[in-house]
Design a protein around this motif. Structure first.
Motif, PDB file in Angstrom:
ATOM      1  N   LEU A  12       6.440   1.707   0.504  1.00 20.70           N
ATOM      2  CA  LEU A  12       7.216   1.830   1.749  1.00 20.70           C
ATOM      3  C   LEU A  12       8.081   0.594   2.007  1.00 20.70           C
ATOM      4  N   LEU A  13       7.474  -0.564   1.938  1.00 23.20           N
ATOM      5  CA  LEU A  13       8.256  -1.781   2.197  1.00 23.20           C
ATOM      6  C   LEU A  13       9.150  -2.121   1.005  1.00 23.20           C
ATOM      7  N   GLY A  14       8.634  -1.904  -0.199  1.00 18.46           N
ATOM      8  CA  GLY A  14       9.413  -2.216  -1.404  1.00 18.46           C
ATOM      9  C   GLY A  14      10.748  -1.490  -1.399  1.00 18.46           C
ATOM     10  N   LYS A  33       2.771   2.807 -11.208  1.00 17.08           N
ATOM     11  CA  LYS A  33       2.592   4.170 -11.718  1.00 17.08           C
ATOM     12  C   LYS A  33       3.820   5.019 -11.454  1.00 17.08           C
ATOM     13  N   LYS A  34       4.401   4.855 -10.281  1.00 19.73           N
ATOM     14  CA  LYS A  34       5.529   5.713  -9.895  1.00 19.73           C
ATOM     15  C   LYS A  34       6.847   5.077 -10.311  1.00 19.73           C
ATOM     16  N   THR A  35       7.618   5.815 -11.113  1.00 20.27           N
ATOM     17  CA  THR A  35       8.939   5.291 -11.477  1.00 20.27           C
ATOM     18  C   THR A  35       9.929   5.692 -10.388  1.00 20.27           C
ATOM     19  N   LEU A  68      -3.235  -2.354  -2.417  1.00 20.07           N
ATOM     20  CA  LEU A  68      -3.889  -1.064  -2.219  1.00 20.07           C
ATOM     21  C   LEU A  68      -4.061  -0.968  -0.707  1.00 20.07           C
ATOM     22  N   THR A  69      -3.227  -0.134  -0.071  1.00 16.58           N
ATOM     23  CA  THR A  69      -3.155  -0.132   1.399  1.00 16.58           C
ATOM     24  C   THR A  69      -4.056   0.928   2.038  1.00 16.58           C
ATOM     25  N   ASN A  70      -4.670   1.769   1.208  1.00 19.39           N
ATOM     26  CA  ASN A  70      -5.558   2.801   1.747  1.00 19.39           C
ATOM     27  C   ASN A  70      -6.934   2.163   2.035  1.00 19.39           C
ATOM     28  N   GLN A 130     -13.085  -4.292   3.301  1.00 24.60           N
ATOM     29  CA  GLN A 130     -12.696  -4.790   1.968  1.00 24.60           C
ATOM     30  C   GLN A 130     -11.193  -5.038   1.875  1.00 24.60           C
ATOM     31  N   TYR A 131     -10.412  -4.147   2.474  1.00 24.03           N
ATOM     32  CA  TYR A 131      -8.956  -4.336   2.454  1.00 24.03           C
ATOM     33  C   TYR A 131      -8.630  -5.718   3.031  1.00 24.03           C
ATOM     34  N   ALA A 132      -9.149  -5.979   4.226  1.00 24.81           N
ATOM     35  CA  ALA A 132      -8.831  -7.235   4.908  1.00 24.81           C
ATOM     36  C   ALA A 132      -9.390  -8.439   4.150  1.00 24.81           C
ATOM     37  N   THR A 134      -9.862  -8.772   0.900  1.00 22.00           N
ATOM     38  CA  THR A 134      -9.052  -9.083  -0.285  1.00 22.00           C
ATOM     39  C   THR A 134      -7.673  -9.616   0.119  1.00 22.00           C
ATOM     40  N   LYS A 135      -7.141  -9.124   1.239  1.00 23.56           N
ATOM     41  CA  LYS A 135      -5.837  -9.643   1.694  1.00 23.56           C
ATOM     42  C   LYS A 135      -5.972 -11.109   2.141  1.00 23.56           C
ATOM     43  N   LEU A 136      -7.095 -11.436   2.759  1.00 19.39           N
ATOM     44  CA  LEU A 136      -7.295 -12.831   3.171  1.00 19.39           C
ATOM     45  C   LEU A 136      -7.485 -13.725   1.949  1.00 19.39           C
ATOM     46  N   TYR A 163       7.607  10.843  -0.710  1.00 22.90           N
ATOM     47  CA  TYR A 163       6.243  10.767  -1.221  1.00 22.90           C
ATOM     48  C   TYR A 163       5.389   9.722  -0.490  1.00 22.90           C
ATOM     49  N   ARG A 164       5.984   8.981   0.471  1.00 23.83           N
ATOM     50  CA  ARG A 164       5.231   7.926   1.165  1.00 23.83           C
ATOM     51  C   ARG A 164       5.671   7.881   2.629  1.00 23.83           C
ATOM     52  N   ASN A 165       4.964   8.627   3.454  1.00 23.35           N
ATOM     53  CA  ASN A 165       5.307   8.662   4.876  1.00 23.35           C
ATOM     54  C   ASN A 165       4.745   7.460   5.623  1.00 23.35           C
TER      55      ASN A 165
HETATM   56  N1  LIG Z   1       2.230  -0.190   5.841  1.00 19.28           N
HETATM   57  C1  LIG Z   1       1.878  -1.020   6.820  1.00 19.28           C
HETATM   58  O1  LIG Z   1       2.001  -0.711   7.996  1.00 19.28           O
HETATM   59  C2  LIG Z   1       1.346  -2.385   6.509  1.00 19.28           C
HETATM   60  C3  LIG Z   1       0.777  -3.080   7.557  1.00 19.28           C
HETATM   61  C4  LIG Z   1       0.369  -4.375   7.338  1.00 19.28           C
HETATM   62  C5  LIG Z   1       0.554  -4.972   6.105  1.00 19.28           C
HETATM   63  N2  LIG Z   1       1.075  -4.246   5.088  1.00 19.28           N
HETATM   64  C6  LIG Z   1       1.249  -4.919   3.799  1.00 19.28           C
HETATM   65  O2  LIG Z   1       2.591  -4.736   3.395  1.00 19.28           O
HETATM   66  C7  LIG Z   1       2.681  -4.637   1.977  1.00 19.28           C
HETATM   67  C8  LIG Z   1       3.425  -3.376   1.597  1.00 19.28           C
HETATM   68  O3  LIG Z   1       2.756  -2.255   2.132  1.00 19.28           O
HETATM   69  P1  LIG Z   1       3.313  -0.775   1.909  1.00 19.28           P
HETATM   70  O4  LIG Z   1       2.842   0.028   3.057  1.00 19.28           O
HETATM   71  O5  LIG Z   1       4.763  -0.820   1.564  1.00 19.28           O
HETATM   72  O6  LIG Z   1       2.471  -0.354   0.622  1.00 19.28           O
HETATM   73  P2  LIG Z   1       2.515   1.041  -0.160  1.00 19.28           P
HETATM   74  O7  LIG Z   1       3.575   1.929   0.368  1.00 19.28           O
HETATM   75  O8  LIG Z   1       1.110   1.555  -0.199  1.00 19.28           O
HETATM   76  O9  LIG Z   1       2.969   0.588  -1.626  1.00 19.28           O
HETATM   77  C9  LIG Z   1       2.146  -0.206  -2.427  1.00 19.28           C
HETATM   78  C10 LIG Z   1       2.868  -0.518  -3.724  1.00 19.28           C
HETATM   79  O10 LIG Z   1       1.959  -1.244  -4.545  1.00 19.28           O
HETATM   80  C11 LIG Z   1       1.912  -0.657  -5.850  1.00 19.28           C
HETATM   81  N3  LIG Z   1       0.569  -0.841  -6.376  1.00 19.28           N
HETATM   82  C12 LIG Z   1      -0.607  -0.403  -5.851  1.00 19.28           C
HETATM   83  N4  LIG Z   1      -1.633  -0.794  -6.632  1.00 19.28           N
HETATM   84  C13 LIG Z   1      -1.100  -1.498  -7.661  1.00 19.28           C
HETATM   85  C14 LIG Z   1      -1.659  -2.172  -8.794  1.00 19.28           C
HETATM   86  N5  LIG Z   1      -2.966  -2.190  -9.036  1.00 19.28           N
HETATM   87  N6  LIG Z   1      -0.791  -2.794  -9.645  1.00 19.28           N
HETATM   88  C15 LIG Z   1       0.538  -2.785  -9.425  1.00 19.28           C
HETATM   89  N7  LIG Z   1       1.120  -2.164  -8.370  1.00 19.28           N
HETATM   90  C16 LIG Z   1       0.305  -1.525  -7.514  1.00 19.28           C
HETATM   91  C17 LIG Z   1       2.246   0.810  -5.631  1.00 19.28           C
HETATM   92  O11 LIG Z   1       2.792   1.363  -6.823  1.00 19.28           O
HETATM   93  P3  LIG Z   1       2.258   2.764  -7.426  1.00 19.28           P
HETATM   94  O12 LIG Z   1       2.165   3.703  -6.254  1.00 19.28           O
HETATM   95  O13 LIG Z   1       3.271   3.158  -8.417  1.00 19.28           O
HETATM   96  O14 LIG Z   1       0.900   2.458  -8.004  1.00 19.28           O
HETATM   97  C18 LIG Z   1       3.307   0.711  -4.526  1.00 19.28           C
HETATM   98  O15 LIG Z   1       4.567   0.471  -5.079  1.00 19.28           O
HETATM   99  C19 LIG Z   1       1.233  -4.707   1.469  1.00 19.28           C
HETATM  100  O16 LIG Z   1       0.954  -6.014   1.101  1.00 19.28           O
HETATM  101  C20 LIG Z   1       0.401  -4.341   2.685  1.00 19.28           C
HETATM  102  O17 LIG Z   1      -0.873  -4.937   2.622  1.00 19.28           O
HETATM  103  C21 LIG Z   1       1.454  -2.963   5.254  1.00 19.28           C
END
Ligand SMILES: NC(=O)c1ccc[n+]([C@@H]2O[C@H](COP(=O)([O-])OP(=O)(O)OC[C@H]3O[C@@H](n4cnc5c(N)ncnc54)[C@H](OP(=O)(O)O)[C@@H]3O)[C@@H](O)[C@H]2O)c1
Length: 299
Positions: A12-14, A33-35, A68-70, A130-132, A134-136, A163-165
Motif C-alpha cells: 500500500l505505501l510502496g 512475491k507480487k510483481t 508483515l502487516t497482518n 508479535q507484530y509490534a 518485531t517492529k520495535l 489487490y490491497r485495500n
Molecule cells: N497500513 C498501515 O496502516 C500501517 C500502519 C502503521 C505502520 N505501517 C507500516 O508501514 C509499512 C508499509 O505498510 P503497508 O500497509 O504498505 O504494507 P503492505 O501493503 O502489507 O505491503 C507489505 C510489502 O512488504 C512485502 N513483503 C512482505 N513480506 C516480505 C518478505 N518476507 N520479504 C520481502 N518483502 C516482503 C510485500 O510484498 P509481497 O506481497 O509481494 O510479499 C509488500 O510489498 C510497514 O512497515 C508497516 O509496518 C502500516
C-alpha cells in the motif's frame, strides 16, 4: 536526479510512494512475491537484487516499507514476522552501508500498550503483540547499525491497488455496496493520508535529518468517528456505519486501544501543518482530481 529504492514496492505505501516520488526522483521498486509495473519507475526482483554481491544500482536513498502487516499472521507465525520485519532489514542495512545510502525505515504507531494518548518519540514503548515486538526490534536494530537513519512512526490510509485495500478503501467499498460496516468506538488513532505522508517523508530526508519522527494527524479519533467523517466527504450512507468494541473482540490478537501519536516534533522541525484527520481524508479528493487514484486502481 537522485536514485530512490523503495522496498515493498507492491504494498500500500510502496505503491503510493513510487507514484508520488517519480516526478522528482529516479524511482526503483523492489518486489517480493507480487510483481508489479508502475509507469516511469523500474521494478526489480528483490531476492535476486539483494543476493547480488556487486550492487549496480547504488541508490542515494532506500525507503523500507517491507513488513508483515497482518497482525494475526504475525502472532500465529512469529518466524514469518521475524523474516519480513527483521531479517529483510538486515540485508538492507548491509546494502545501505556498502553504498552509503540514506535509510528511511517505516515503523508504526503500534509500539505502545495503548493506555496513553498522543505518544511522543520519547514515550515509553511496550509492545503487546508479535507484530509490534518485531517492529520495535527493527527500530532498535536500525538505530544501532546506521547512525543517520530516519525512522518514521506512523499510521496511514489512502487509495490502494485492487489487490490491497486500505482502511479507507474498505469503508468506501463496503458502503458503496450498501452493506453495513462495524467500526470500533473504543480504538483511537491519528492517521495521515498517504499523500501527506509521502510529502513529509520527502521533506524529512531533504533536510538530511535522522532519528525517530512521528508522522500523524493533529487530532485523535476513534475508528467509528473516522468512518463517519468518510461518509461526509464521500456522500456515503452513514446509517450503515455501526459501532462495535475492540474490547469485546476476544478472538483477535491483543491490540493497543489508543495508538495516537503526537506530531509536535515533525511539525516544529519542518514548520509544517500535518492537518486534522478530516483534512487528511480530504486529501483523497485531491488524489482523484490529479488522477493518482485512477492510476493506483489500475495496478
Ligand atoms: N497500513 C498501515 O496502516 C500501517 C500502519 C502503521 C505502520 N505501517 C507500516 O508501514 C509499512 C508499509 O505498510 P503497508 O500497509 O504498505 O504494507 P503492505 O501493503 O502489507 O505491503 C507489505 C510489502 O512488504 C512485502 N513483503 C512482505 N513480506 C516480505 C518478505 N518476507 N520479504 C520481502 N518483502 C516482503 C510485500 O510484498 P509481497 O506481497 O509481494 O510479499 C509488500 O510489498 C510497514 O512497515 C508497516 O509496518 C502500516
Amino acid at each position: 536526479m537522485k536514485k530512490i529504492l523503495i522496498t515493498g514496492g507492491s504494498g500500500l505505501l510502496g505503491v503510493n510512494l513510487a507514484i508520488r516520488l517519480r516526478k522528482k526522483f529516479k524511482v526503483f521498486i523492489l518486489t517480493n512475491k507480487k510483481t508489479i509495473n508502475i509507469p516511469s519507475t523500474i521494478s526489480i526482483d528483490g531476492k535476486a537484487y539483494l543476493n547480488e554481491q556487486k550492487d549496480y544500482l547504488k541508490p542515494d536513498i532506500v525507503i523500507n516499507t517491507v513488513a508483515l502487516t497482518n497482525i494475526e499472521l504475525c502472532e500465529d507465525n512469529p518466524y514469518l514476522a521475524i523474516e519480513a520485519n527483521l531479517k529483510y532489514l538486515e540485508l538492507l542495512v548491509v546494502l545501505c552501508k556498502k553504498n552509503n545510502s540514506k535509510l528511511v525505515h517505516i515503523s508504526t504507531d503500534h509500539l505502545f500498550d495503548g493506555l496513553n494518548s498522543f505518544s511522543s518519540e520519547d514515550s515509553y514503548v511496550n509492545p503487546v503483540n508479535q507484530y509490534a515486538k518485531t517492529k520495535l526490534e527493527a527500530e532498535n536494530y536500525v538505530q544501532n547499525e546506521i547512525s543517520n537513519a530516519l525512522i518514521i512512526r506512523t499510521n496511514f490510509f489512502g487509495w490502494g491497488p485492487s489487490y490491497r485495500n486500505s482502511f479507507s478503501d474498505i469503508i468506501i467499498n463496503t458502503l458503496k455496496q450498501k452493506k453495513e460496516i462495524f467500526l470500533f468506538e473504543d480504538a483511537f488513532f491519528s492517521p495521515v493520508s498517504t499523500r501527506r505522508l509521502s510529502e513529509i517523508i520527502v521533506k524529512l530526508f531533504e533536510h538530511d535529518t535522522h532519528g525517530i519522527f512521528n508522522v500523524s494527524s493533529n487530532d485523535r479519533i476513534s475508528k467509528l468517528h473516522f468512518g463517519l467523517i468518510m461518509c461526509d466527504y464521500f456522500q456515503l450512507d452513514n446509517s450503515l456505519v455501526s459501532s462495535s468494541s475492540l474490547e469485546h473482540q476476544k478472538h483477535l490478537t491483543k491490540r493497543p486501544k489508543d495508538t495516537s501519536l503526537s506530531n509536535e516534533k515533525v511539525s516544529n522541525f519542518l514548520m509544517f501543518d500535518c492537518g486534522s484527520v478530516a483534512n487528511n481524508i480530504n486529501d483523497l479528493n485531491y488524489d482523484i482530481k490529479d488522477g493518482i487514484r485512477n492510476e493506483i486502481l489500475k495496478l
